[in-house]
Design an enzyme around this catalytic site. Structure first.
Site, short mmCIF file in Angstrom:
data_model
loop_
_atom_site.label_atom_id
_atom_site.label_comp_id
_atom_site.label_asym_id
_atom_site.label_seq_id
_atom_site.Cartn_x
_atom_site.Cartn_y
_atom_site.Cartn_z
N GLY A 61 -10.79 -2.06 2.76
CA GLY A 61 -9.98 -1.66 4.22
C GLY A 61 -9.89 -0.28 4.60
CG ASP A 62 -6.31 0.94 6.63
OD1 ASP A 62 -6.25 0.12 5.75
OD2 ASP A 62 -5.42 1.43 7.08
NE ARG A 105 -10.03 -6.03 3.59
CZ ARG A 105 -8.90 -5.30 3.84
NH1 ARG A 105 -8.34 -4.65 2.68
NH2 ARG A 105 -8.23 -4.99 4.87
CB THR A 147 0.55 0.76 5.19
OG1 THR A 147 0.57 -0.56 4.67
CG2 THR A 147 1.90 1.19 6.25
N GLY A 148 -1.18 -1.38 6.81
CA GLY A 148 -1.18 -2.52 7.83
C GLY A 148 -2.55 -3.00 7.46
N GLY A 157 -5.90 -3.57 7.74
CA GLY A 157 -7.12 -2.63 7.62
C GLY A 157 -8.14 -2.87 8.62
CB THR A 189 -0.73 0.01 1.25
OG1 THR A 189 -1.85 -1.07 1.12
CG2 THR A 189 -1.42 1.14 1.50
N1 ASP Z 1 -4.27 -1.33 4.84
C1 ASP Z 1 -4.40 -2.01 3.49
C2 ASP Z 1 -5.80 -2.76 3.75
O1 ASP Z 1 -6.03 -3.31 4.65
C3 ASP Z 1 -3.43 -2.80 3.40
C4 ASP Z 1 -2.05 -2.54 3.57
O2 ASP Z 1 -1.39 -1.48 4.10
O3 ASP Z 1 -1.24 -3.36 3.66
O4 ASP Z 1 -6.40 -2.91 2.83
#
Ligand code: ASP
Length: 354
Positions: A250-251, A248, A271-272, A274, A220
């Site tokens: 995410g964040d 789905r 990032t992470g 979500g 991301t």
């Molecule tokens: N945060 C992103 C999501 O959950 C994925 C990521 O940042 O690696 O869609």
């Protein structure tokens, strides 16, 4: 004669004094000039996760570093010339969206159905205006569409087909979905599908708990910037998580979770994992801790990323910049692709843990 000599000496002394006064005035004004260039700065991430040196080849590491540098220099140049934080964020993210190295735009991860569904958001810290898109399949640079939603619609977030129709109306570049294909991301999907066949739990939870699956979403991208006018902006763009289904989201496209910017506090991109970043409202929580609790950016970022998100069971990181140009690059994973550059052009690029 003596009198004439004395007179000339006095004249010379006055002259010399004046000269040295002018000289020091000159050097003061040069120092003042440097100081008077308004502060600005930029920080980026290219995803957080189990990024370990032992799993990386030298050439891949160089490729990541080169692309991070190209991206951040793009935004820095815009800021140095007096451009807006919003423009810097958008153009910096474009560079990473166009690179197959990152999970955004070209190189996005695959859904369970074998498609690519992209999410992005952008926020203006001056006006608190924001734009976001979720689940788009043909938009080459989702951050550009998020920007259009912000400036050319009455809405903040558009999803799916409606967002694509809006993209067409705004003249945003659309591509055949094949454009997003990369072999490595497709292989990740196949590997996950194989794993799922051997597991009993098909509700998707086991899949997300698996370390390989959880980490096959790397990349991301996000950017936060402070411009010479003291305005902050942040943006985030992603393909989401490999094997995602049921639409789905995410964040990344959620204002307050994946992206937040407020001139009173800071600009943040996350990032992470979500689901946890949504529940923790990570980006806004960092801003709120600064605004209501008086924490510094560093303290707020540490509290959220090192304590609050792990306590929920999630992982990931953030990059952020505050109204004074202080920068945070905080993560609780093994690594996070990241870079920062200040007003003096000092550049720092990182991949692994501190
Ligand atoms: N945060 C992103 C999501 O959950 C994925 C990521 O940042 O690696 O869609």
């Amino acid at each position: 004669m003596k009198k004439l000599f004395l007179f000339l000496s006095v004249i010379c002394l006055i002259g010399c004094n004046n000269q040295s006064e002018e000289k020091s005035k000159e050097s003061i004004s040069t120092a003042e000039e440097v100081d008077s260039i308004p502060n600005f700065g930029i920080v980026i991430h290219g995803g957080a996760g189990t990024i370990l040196k032992e799993n990386m080849t030298d050439s891949l590491e160089q490729a990541y570093k080169a692309k991070l540098e190209e991206a951040i220099r793009t935004g820095h140049e815009i800021l140095a010339k007096g451009g807006t934080a919003l423009e810097a964020v958008q153009r910096t993210i474009n560079v990473m969206e166009d690179s197959p190295l990152f999970n955004a735009g070209k190189g996005a991860v695959f859904t369970n159905a074998g498609t690519n569904e992209l999410d992005a958001s952008i926020m203006d810290g001056e006006t608190l205006n924001a734009g976001a898109v979720a689940g788009v399949k043909t938009v080459k640079n989702p951050i550009d569409l998020a920007y259009e939603v912000m400036v050319n619609s009455d809405h903040v977030m558009l999803g799916g087909e409606g967002a694509e129709t809006f993209a067409k109306e705004q003249g945003i570049e659309l591509v055949d979905p094949q454009y997003f294909y990369t072999e490595s991301r497709y292989k990740s999907l196949q590997r996950i599908r194989e794993k799922e066949k051997t597991e009993l739990d098909h509700d998707g939870k086991t899949a997300f708990m698996d370390p390989f699956i959880k980490d096959s979403k790397f990349g991301t991208v996000g950017c936060a910037a402070l411009d010479k006018n003291g305005n902050l902006a942040a943006g985030t763009s992603t393909g989401g998580m490999t094997n995602k289904r049921w639409g789905r989201i995410g964040d990344a496209p959620i204002i307050g979770a994946g992206t937040y910017a407020n001139n009173a506090t800071c600009a943040v991109s996350s990032t992470g994992w979500g689901e946890f970043f949504i529940r923790g409202m990570v980006a806004h929580d960092i801003s709120a801790l600064m605004e209501y609790k008086g924490l510094s950016l560093e303290e707020a970022a540490k509290l959220v990323i090192q304590e609050k998100i792990p306590a929920l069971g999630g992982d990931g990181g953030i990059i952020a910049i505050d109204h004074d140009g202080n920068v945070a690059m905080e993560f609780n994973t093994a690594g996070m692709y990241r870079a920062k550059m200040n007003k003096n052009g000092e550049l720092e690029i990182g991949i692994y843990g501190k």
